[in-house]
Design a protein around this motif. Sequence first.
Motif, PDB file in Angstrom:
ATOM      1  N   ALA A 113       0.778  -1.160  -0.036  1.00 14.61           N
ATOM      2  CA  ALA A 113      -0.018   0.056  -0.210  1.00 14.61           C
ATOM      3  C   ALA A 113       0.944   1.298   0.109  1.00 14.61           C
ATOM      4  CB  ALA A 113      -0.925  -0.185   1.285  1.00 14.61           C
ATOM      5  N   VAL A 114       1.766   1.385   0.675  1.00 12.60           N
ATOM      6  CA  VAL A 114       2.969   2.441   0.809  1.00 12.60           C
ATOM      7  C   VAL A 114       3.540   2.773  -0.647  1.00 12.60           C
ATOM      8  CG1 VAL A 114       5.006   3.439   1.812  1.00 12.60           C
ATOM      9  CG2 VAL A 114       3.410   2.104   3.327  1.00 12.60           C
ATOM     10  N   MET A 115       3.822   1.500  -1.349  1.00 10.83           N
ATOM     11  CA  MET A 115       4.454   1.637  -2.701  1.00 10.83           C
ATOM     12  C   MET A 115       3.492   2.009  -3.615  1.00 10.83           C
ATOM     13  SD  MET A 115       7.276  -1.376  -2.753  1.00 10.83           S
ATOM     14  CE  MET A 115       7.902  -0.813  -4.420  1.00 10.83           C
ATOM     15  N   VAL A 116       2.174   1.759  -3.479  1.00  7.39           N
ATOM     16  CA  VAL A 116       1.057   1.999  -4.565  1.00  7.39           C
ATOM     17  C   VAL A 116       1.092   3.477  -4.428  1.00  7.39           C
ATOM     18  CG1 VAL A 116      -1.285   2.010  -4.979  1.00  7.39           C
ATOM     19  CG2 VAL A 116      -0.037  -0.023  -4.456  1.00  7.39           C
ATOM     20  N   ARG A 117       0.847   4.271  -2.954  1.00  2.00           N
ATOM     21  CA  ARG A 117       0.675   5.733  -2.894  1.00  2.00           C
ATOM     22  C   ARG A 117       1.944   6.334  -3.074  1.00  2.00           C
ATOM     23  NH1 ARG A 117       0.029   5.159   2.270  1.00  2.00           N
ATOM     24  NH2 ARG A 117       2.088   5.771   2.925  1.00  2.00           N
ATOM     25  N   GLU A 118       3.138   5.737  -2.945  1.00  2.51           N
ATOM     26  CA  GLU A 118       4.363   6.490  -3.637  1.00  2.51           C
ATOM     27  C   GLU A 118       4.334   6.575  -5.354  1.00  2.51           C
ATOM     28  OE1 GLU A 118       6.881   8.109  -2.029  1.00  2.51           O
ATOM     29  OE2 GLU A 118       5.924   7.792   0.095  1.00  2.51           O
ATOM     30  N   ARG A 119       3.875   5.532  -5.703  1.00  2.00           N
ATOM     31  CA  ARG A 119       4.070   5.582  -7.210  1.00  2.00           C
ATOM     32  C   ARG A 119       2.944   6.382  -7.914  1.00  2.00           C
ATOM     33  NH1 ARG A 119       7.269   5.439 -11.072  1.00  2.00           N
ATOM     34  NH2 ARG A 119       8.328   3.919 -10.063  1.00  2.00           N
ATOM     35  N   PHE A 120       1.737   6.398  -7.467  1.00  2.00           N
ATOM     36  CA  PHE A 120       0.405   6.913  -7.831  1.00  2.00           C
ATOM     37  C   PHE A 120       0.283   8.421  -7.244  1.00  2.00           C
ATOM     38  CE2 PHE A 120      -0.317   2.429  -9.261  1.00  2.00           C
ATOM     39  CZ  PHE A 120      -0.396   2.657 -10.408  1.00  2.00           C
ATOM     40  N   ARG A 121       0.906   8.664  -6.188  1.00  2.00           N
ATOM     41  CA  ARG A 121       0.796   9.740  -5.597  1.00  2.00           C
ATOM     42  C   ARG A 121      -0.655   9.940  -4.788  1.00  2.00           C
ATOM     43  NH1 ARG A 121       4.580   9.988  -9.248  1.00  2.00           N
ATOM     44  NH2 ARG A 121       6.487  11.249  -8.774  1.00  2.00           N
ATOM     45  N   GLU A 122      -1.223   8.808  -4.578  1.00  2.00           N
ATOM     46  CA  GLU A 122      -2.710   8.789  -3.903  1.00  2.00           C
ATOM     47  C   GLU A 122      -2.801   7.566  -3.299  1.00  2.00           C
ATOM     48  OE1 GLU A 122      -5.965   8.130  -6.498  1.00  2.00           O
ATOM     49  OE2 GLU A 122      -4.613   9.200  -8.045  1.00  2.00           O
ATOM     50  N   PRO A 123      -3.405   7.378  -2.279  1.00  4.40           N
ATOM     51  CA  PRO A 123      -3.697   6.132  -1.743  1.00  4.40           C
ATOM     52  C   PRO A 123      -4.346   5.254  -2.760  1.00  4.40           C
ATOM     53  CG  PRO A 123      -4.437   7.763  -0.137  1.00  4.40           C
ATOM     54  CD  PRO A 123      -4.212   8.337  -1.587  1.00  4.40           C
ATOM     55  N   GLY A 124      -4.187   3.872  -2.859  1.00  4.94           N
ATOM     56  CA  GLY A 124      -4.741   2.853  -3.569  1.00  4.94           C
ATOM     57  C   GLY A 124      -5.920   2.192  -3.046  1.00  4.94           C
ATOM     58  N   HIS A 125      -7.184   1.742  -3.766  1.00  4.00           N
ATOM     59  CA  HIS A 125      -8.115   1.142  -3.109  1.00  4.00           C
ATOM     60  C   HIS A 125      -7.598  -0.119  -2.548  1.00  4.00           C
ATOM     61  CE1 HIS A 125     -11.832  -1.259  -2.953  1.00  4.00           C
ATOM     62  NE2 HIS A 125     -12.292  -0.077  -2.840  1.00  4.00           N
ATOM     63  N   GLU A 126      -8.108  -0.320  -1.385  1.00  6.50           N
ATOM     64  CA  GLU A 126      -7.611  -1.690  -0.838  1.00  6.50           C
ATOM     65  C   GLU A 126      -7.753  -2.983  -1.372  1.00  6.50           C
ATOM     66  OE1 GLU A 126      -9.882  -2.461   2.878  1.00  6.50           O
ATOM     67  OE2 GLU A 126     -12.015  -2.400   1.527  1.00  6.50           O
ATOM     68  N   ASP A 127      -8.975  -3.058  -2.619  1.00  4.43           N
ATOM     69  CA  ASP A 127      -8.709  -4.280  -3.393  1.00  4.43           C
ATOM     70  C   ASP A 127      -7.578  -4.219  -4.534  1.00  4.43           C
ATOM     71  OD1 ASP A 127     -11.107  -5.277  -1.898  1.00  4.43           O
ATOM     72  OD2 ASP A 127     -12.532  -4.510  -3.244  1.00  4.43           O
ATOM     73  N   PHE A 128      -7.372  -3.112  -4.950  1.00  3.04           N
ATOM     74  CA  PHE A 128      -6.228  -2.933  -5.833  1.00  3.04           C
ATOM     75  C   PHE A 128      -4.903  -3.152  -5.412  1.00  3.04           C
ATOM     76  CE2 PHE A 128      -2.914  -0.279  -7.969  1.00  3.04           C
ATOM     77  CZ  PHE A 128      -3.502  -0.500  -9.322  1.00  3.04           C
ATOM     78  N   VAL A 129      -4.920  -2.615  -4.076  1.00  2.00           N
ATOM     79  CA  VAL A 129      -3.555  -3.068  -3.306  1.00  2.00           C
ATOM     80  C   VAL A 129      -3.412  -4.495  -3.225  1.00  2.00           C
ATOM     81  CG1 VAL A 129      -2.428  -2.750  -1.171  1.00  2.00           C
ATOM     82  CG2 VAL A 129      -3.325  -0.823  -2.220  1.00  2.00           C
ATOM     83  N   ALA A 130      -4.607  -5.196  -2.863  1.00  2.00           N
ATOM     84  CA  ALA A 130      -4.609  -6.536  -2.420  1.00  2.00           C
ATOM     85  C   ALA A 130      -4.137  -7.189  -3.714  1.00  2.00           C
ATOM     86  CB  ALA A 130      -5.691  -7.104  -1.996  1.00  2.00           C
TER      87      ALA A 130
END
Length: 839
Positions: free
Chosen positions: A159-176
Amino acid sequence: MLLERDAEVTLLTAAARAAAAGSGSVVVITGPLGAGRSALLGAVTGIATELGAETVFVRVSPLEGHVPYGVVRQLTAGGDVSTWGTHRPLVVMIDDLQWADESSVRWLAEIAGELGTRRVLLVVALREGDRRSAGPRIGDLVDQAHVLRPRPLSAAATAVMVRERFREPGHEDFVAACHRTSGGNPLFLTTMLLELFCGGIEPTESNVDVALALRPSSLGDRLLTCLRTQPEGVNDLVRIMAVAGEQVDADLCATLAGLTADEYAAAQQHLAGMDMLADRALPGFVRDLVEESMPIEERERVHVRIAELLHGRGEPAEEVAAHLTVVTSSLQPWAIQVLRQAALVAARRGAHEVAVRYLRRALVDGAVAGVTRARLLVDLATVTRGVDPSASTRHITRAVPLFTSIRDRAEAVVRLGLPMLDSASRTVRELVCAVGEEFGAPERWTGADRDLALRLEARVRFVHAGEEPGLVAAADRLAQLGNRLATAGERELLVMLLHLTVTANLTTAADTAALLRQVLAREDPVPEHVHSTLPLVVTALVNADATAELSDWLATSARSATPEERALIRIEQALVLARTGQRDRAKAFAAEAMNHSVLDWEVQDSLFVPALSWLALETCDRSLRRRLLAHYEKRSATRRWESMLIELLRTAEIVDDGEVAFAVAQALDFGKQLDGAGRRNPSMFPWRMWVVPLQVRLGDVEHAVRLAEEQYELAAAWGAPATLGRALRVLGELTGDAGLLRQAVDVLETSADSAQLAKALQALGYPAEPEAEKPAPPPSTGLSGAEQRVLELAVRGLTNLDIAEELGLSRRTVEKHLTNSYRKLGISGRADLREGHLP
């Protein structure tokens, strides 16, 4: 960014602090491809900086697996390993060790065992799952290490890496979905997120299926497709940057891609927006993917163009050559010259494998012929003589016929080092003699040509060294040459002539030492000396008992030596140690040299294996003796006297088997043959001293005395204190002549050989002390040195038996010394002893 690696960083920090405090260790970071091993190595660099430690970093390339000691050479380029951690703590980091050559891994495993008391931390990254990672040598290293296996990243870290890459939090299902697809592998997750980001896929619930559809095996193709769809000029720049690597600057990349300054800046900005740049360069995994996707012809065109531009700008030859070595098509003449220049530069800094690679690339070019090819072969012979001397000799013999001038042919022949020449075939020897005859005597030349003629003469004389007339003629030529030492050629011929006259015992130790000390003073202590005539200087000075300058000179030579050169220097150091009475250290150094698996013994026989044979016989080292015999079983001796030396080694084996009479007969026969071959120096070939104790064991004292007298006559003519003192001592012990024993002590007190002095003192009744140089002077009470030592121990309360064991004497001798002491001190016995009786 390091996520969920706190435990690993804590362990690495603790290991670094322990090393800084003097308790070094090894840490192996292992795991599958993409597990984050290199990122942890990066953290180690920061830890080392905080502690004020020095750092050494080596990344092993898959191309280095066939280069003997390739990793070792990179690690030791800055100096001797023995100095590691002496001035500041040192952290050594090696990435991708699975690609390393076996000899380097074995060396690292040996070094690992020595780090416990040194301020050195060795951190190694090793890819798990590669067949090379499971080799026994790597296993030896891993067994001595703390092993770190970074775990896959958790869903929270994803989840942290998704947020760093897209500069916004990712949906929990997308992160999973991302976590499931990548398996928590940092590299796969990074690549996957980059592809999604570049494809405009947002981290929303609606894109969960897209994330789940990605597979690590397809990530590379998808990333390449993404790059190909970028604006005009961007893809071209990426391909240029992938081939050029990090060493090529922005201006060159722009020129190669056909971009103006503004277009280049815009393309860079676009790539940066895609997070495709790290310090203005492509990330390593992106660069590898792009380069591997390009056709070979396209890659080669880029490399050639880069080389042309770098050469035109006057960049260093090695930077240009790095691009030429990967090109398989025919090269222009300027490129061949660049490769040759680069090889010479690499050789000067000790990177011999790199130099070989440059020269071999030039030689495979079909357009290279004639004198140009000959010069490349001579250069290749020079840089390979320490790694592959047999091949070096072949290169010279192939080059000589290609030269059109006699001077070029002579210069090629003098590149043949003496070890190479002695083991060479008859064809090579005939070639040396033919070129020597064609070039003519030194007297017909002046200046540099005369020096070349002198060096050529040294090799011709070495070819004929096995013939007794050649030994006698050497003495006459030495007298004619005089003490001329100004030029390298004069020193080289002088050394060769002295070696021959010393071997035949046609000169004296004093004269030899005086001349060779002058030679040594004019020669820099460099490791390359093992390929010249200087090893003959070392052996001659050792046999002349003139070792004062050698220890420091050889130690300095070893500091910047390659592993092969260091092994040969260890043999020279072992000779010095043996001559100065340090037999155990001599054995250790000899064993170290023998353990060097890449040493080409077939080529080094003439100068170094006979030296080891002498050590084995003089130190009674059965292990070394058997290893030498095993070596000789694999090949046939090239010289008659060498065959005799082998037989003496075998004779010692016969003695150990109890067949003393047969061994004596064999040794006498081979000893006489050594004399007949002109090998009469009593220090270089002390076979009589090896036979005498065997004859005594057989009860043939009369014959033993005759041999000892012969040895004394030869030793007196030679005049080396160690050899003469030994002969006097042995003769004195055989005849019971105390006068000879006292002469032996007097002579050996001027020698560096403490072991021989100790034996002479013991023969006179003094206790044997390896470090003693002379007997203690008689005290004012009239006690002798031996009586004084016995009395000191008696005052301390030791029994007569204890004193005998302590001093290596018989109990009867102890009782005699005590009786004499009581009489001189005016006391009745042990009961009257007190501290005041000792002067």
